[in-house]
Design an enzyme around this catalytic site. Structure first.
Site, PDB file in Angstrom:
ATOM      1  N   THR A   1      11.691   1.863 -11.102  1.00 61.91           N
ATOM      2  CA  THR A   1      12.189   2.877 -11.212  1.00 61.91           C
ATOM      3  C   THR A   1      13.537   3.715 -11.048  1.00 61.91           C
ATOM      4  O   THR A   1      13.928   4.995  -9.596  1.00 61.91           O
ATOM      5  CB  THR A   1      11.113   4.562 -11.096  1.00 61.91           C
ATOM      6  N   THR A   2      13.679   2.181 -10.346  1.00 63.45           N
ATOM      7  CA  THR A   2      14.973   2.357  -9.352  1.00 63.45           C
ATOM      8  C   THR A   2      16.126   0.681  -9.965  1.00 63.45           C
ATOM      9  O   THR A   2      14.963   0.069 -10.451  1.00 63.45           O
ATOM     10  CB  THR A   2      15.038   1.735  -8.216  1.00 63.45           C
TER      11      THR A   2
ATOM     12  N   HIS B   1       3.161   3.819  -4.912  1.00 67.71           N
ATOM     13  CA  HIS B   1       3.308   3.187  -5.829  1.00 67.71           C
ATOM     14  C   HIS B   1       3.153   1.704  -5.399  1.00 67.71           C
ATOM     15  O   HIS B   1       3.537   1.449  -3.677  1.00 67.71           O
ATOM     16  CB  HIS B   1       5.047   3.402  -5.937  1.00 67.71           C
TER      17      HIS B   1
ATOM     18  N   HIS C   1       7.609   8.519  -3.266  1.00 66.77           N
ATOM     19  CA  HIS C   1       8.813   9.122  -3.519  1.00 66.77           C
ATOM     20  C   HIS C   1       7.688  10.344  -3.254  1.00 66.77           C
ATOM     21  O   HIS C   1       7.065  10.880  -3.157  1.00 66.77           O
ATOM     22  CB  HIS C   1       8.636   8.969  -4.780  1.00 66.77           C
TER      23      HIS C   1
ATOM     24  N   HIS D   1      15.882   4.866   0.715  1.00 69.85           N
ATOM     25  CA  HIS D   1      15.356   4.741  -0.492  1.00 69.85           C
ATOM     26  C   HIS D   1      14.096   5.331  -0.426  1.00 69.85           C
ATOM     27  O   HIS D   1      14.318   6.427  -1.552  1.00 69.85           O
ATOM     28  CB  HIS D   1      15.724   3.980  -2.019  1.00 69.85           C
TER      29      HIS D   1
ATOM     30  N   GLU E   1       7.116  11.167  -9.332  1.00 66.65           N
ATOM     31  CA  GLU E   1       7.919  10.308 -10.579  1.00 66.65           C
ATOM     32  C   GLU E   1       7.346  10.737 -11.398  1.00 66.65           C
ATOM     33  O   GLU E   1       8.104  11.614 -12.433  1.00 66.65           O
ATOM     34  CB  GLU E   1       8.124   8.900  -9.929  1.00 66.65           C
TER      35      GLU E   1
ATOM     36  N   HIS F   1       5.169   1.507  -0.938  1.00 64.49           N
ATOM     37  CA  HIS F   1       6.362   2.728  -0.770  1.00 64.49           C
ATOM     38  C   HIS F   1       5.610   4.313  -1.846  1.00 64.49           C
ATOM     39  O   HIS F   1       5.196   4.400  -1.941  1.00 64.49           O
ATOM     40  CB  HIS F   1       7.868   2.015  -1.698  1.00 64.49           C
TER      41      HIS F   1
HETATM   42  N1  LIG Z   1       8.949   2.792  -8.229  1.00 63.77           N
HETATM   43  S1  LIG Z   1       9.799   0.924  -7.295  1.00 63.77           S
HETATM   44  O1  LIG Z   1       8.823   0.006  -7.340  1.00 63.77           O
HETATM   45  O2  LIG Z   1      10.335   0.913  -9.433  1.00 63.77           O
HETATM   46  C1  LIG Z   1      10.785   0.832  -6.562  1.00 63.77           C
HETATM   47  C2  LIG Z   1      11.555   2.059  -6.069  1.00 63.77           C
HETATM   48  F1  LIG Z   1      11.420   2.838  -6.808  1.00 63.77           F
HETATM   49  C3  LIG Z   1      13.057   2.086  -5.193  1.00 63.77           C
HETATM   50  F2  LIG Z   1      13.546   2.992  -4.934  1.00 63.77           F
HETATM   51  C4  LIG Z   1      12.767   1.172  -4.289  1.00 63.77           C
HETATM   52  S2  LIG Z   1      13.780   1.372  -3.076  1.00 63.77           S
HETATM   53  C5  LIG Z   1      15.439   0.445  -3.663  1.00 63.77           C
HETATM   54  C6  LIG Z   1      15.203  -0.666  -3.913  1.00 63.77           C
HETATM   55  C7  LIG Z   1      15.651  -1.502  -2.527  1.00 63.77           C
HETATM   56  C8  LIG Z   1      16.054  -1.479  -1.545  1.00 63.77           C
HETATM   57  C9  LIG Z   1      16.687  -1.997  -0.089  1.00 63.77           C
HETATM   58  C10 LIG Z   1      16.128  -3.066   0.019  1.00 63.77           C
HETATM   59  C11 LIG Z   1      15.503  -3.710   1.110  1.00 63.77           C
HETATM   60  O3  LIG Z   1      17.161  -4.093   1.710  1.00 63.77           O
HETATM   61  O4  LIG Z   1      14.901  -4.331   1.417  1.00 63.77           O
HETATM   62  C12 LIG Z   1      14.573  -3.300  -0.947  1.00 63.77           C
HETATM   63  C13 LIG Z   1      14.234  -2.635  -2.222  1.00 63.77           C
HETATM   64  C14 LIG Z   1      11.990  -0.195  -4.189  1.00 63.77           C
HETATM   65  F3  LIG Z   1      11.697  -0.536  -3.213  1.00 63.77           F
HETATM   66  C15 LIG Z   1      11.650  -0.154  -5.372  1.00 63.77           C
HETATM   67  N2  LIG Z   1      10.441  -0.803  -5.598  1.00 63.77           N
HETATM   68  C16 LIG Z   1      10.553  -2.785  -6.163  1.00 63.77           C
HETATM   69  C17 LIG Z   1      11.731  -2.803  -6.448  1.00 63.77           C
HETATM   70  C18 LIG Z   1      12.465  -3.489  -6.308  1.00 63.77           C
HETATM   71  C19 LIG Z   1      12.732  -4.470  -6.310  1.00 63.77           C
HETATM   72  C20 LIG Z   1      11.308  -5.539  -6.567  1.00 63.77           C
HETATM   73  C21 LIG Z   1      10.791  -5.783  -5.381  1.00 63.77           C
HETATM   74  C22 LIG Z   1       9.509  -4.733  -5.470  1.00 63.77           C
HETATM   75  C23 LIG Z   1       9.080  -3.063  -5.766  1.00 63.77           C
HETATM   76 ZN   LIG Z   2       8.577   3.760  -6.525  1.00 62.11          ZN
END
Ligand SMILES: NS(=O)(=O)c1c(F)c(F)c(SCCc2ccc(C(=O)O)cc2)c(F)c1NC1CCCCCCC1
Ligand SMILES: [Zn+2]
Length: 257
Positions: free
Chosen positions: A198-199, A117, A94, A66, A104, A92
């Protein structure tokens, strides 16, 4: 993680059927309508500590299908600009595609080329998994990426490793560097509002900060982010941004006029 992988950006309306928080009234991202922001001079500049990671410390860079995530050591703390102390967990990005922007958040309807972010959790919790279910449990620092004339030397520290994580599930090690160099040069001016991840699972636990100043990368560096990463089915990983969500009466603060 479990349940994360089957959703996608093409079918965002489907998220709520599996993750009911995604249909909540405090969702992110949002469009920052400048005429609606409220001046709050009590929002102070941030104090970062531990962000200059020594190069003998190795950081994990992972393509999770993602986005691309850089895991951070557990000694990066932020104070002052937030109601309590927060610990950095990961950062990470976007982004868009060649010629289409992919931030975003947007400002008066303007979407930027990309967005970083830096995700933190309150030090009153021992894990991010616990913190992310609590109001104010998370604090995300967001900043816009845009193309400028110069290469950004700090961004080179991880962009050169992107080819090693071009496919979903791949990860590699990156020598430590000054993580604050990935944020805007000036961090005094920012917007603040309450929102969500946002996920999926879209938990409404995020204290959002969006910096006024942007981060300048070269065109080549922006293209590296847009053109290098792929998802499981060999699809290029691009346009990984969620649409702007309704405010439902929320206010956006700005610590500058
Ligand atoms: N903009 S955000 O901060 O909401 C955000 C995104 F938009 C994101 F798109 C992501 S990545 C999608 C979630 C994900 C998928 C797989 C794995 C893995 O295989 O390790 C890990 C995470 C992503 F990781 C995050 N941030 C994460 C949210 C997922 C759960 C909490 C962990 C830290 C923040
Ligand atoms: Zn993000």
């Amino acid at each position: 993680g479990p349940g994360h992988s089957h959703w996608n950006y093409a079918d965002q309306m489907a998220w709520t059927s599996d993750f009911h928080s995604c249909g909540g009234a405090s969702q992110s991202p949002i469009n920052i309508q400048l005429s609606e922001t409220i001046f709050d001079p009590s929002l102070r500049p941030f104090l970062l500590s531990g962000f200059d990671v020594p190069e003998d410390e190795k950081l994990k860079l992972k393509n999770n299908g993602h986005t691309v995530v850089l895991d951070l050591p557990d000694n990066l703390l932020i104070h002052n600009g937030l109601p309590q102390e927060y610990r950095a967990a990961q950062l990470h990005f976007h982004w868009g595609s060649r010629g289409a922007p992919g931030s975003e958040h947007s400002v008066d309807g303007k979407r930027y080329s990309g967005e970083i972010h830096v995700v933190h959790y309150s030090t009153e919790y021992s894990t991010i998994q616990e913190a992310m279910t609590q109001p104010g449990g998370l604090a995300v620092l967001g900043a816009f990426l845009e193309a400028g004339s110069e290469e950004n030397p700090t961004y080179e520290h991880f962009l050169t490793y992107l080819p090693q994580v071009s496919n979903e599930g791949q990860d590699t090690e990156v020598p430590g560097f000054n993580i604050s160099g990935l944020l805007p040069g000036r961090m005094e001016r920012y917007y603040r509002y309450n929102g969500s991840l946002t996920t999926p699972p879209c938990f409404q636990s995020v204290n959002w900060t969006i910096f006024n100043d942007t981060i300048k990368l070269s065109e080549r560096q922006i293209s590296m982010l847009e053109d290098t990463l792929h998802r499981d089915d060999e699809e290029i990983l691009q346009l990984n941004f969620r649409n702007a969500q309704h405010m439902h009466g929320r206010i956006i603060l700005a610590n500058f006029r």
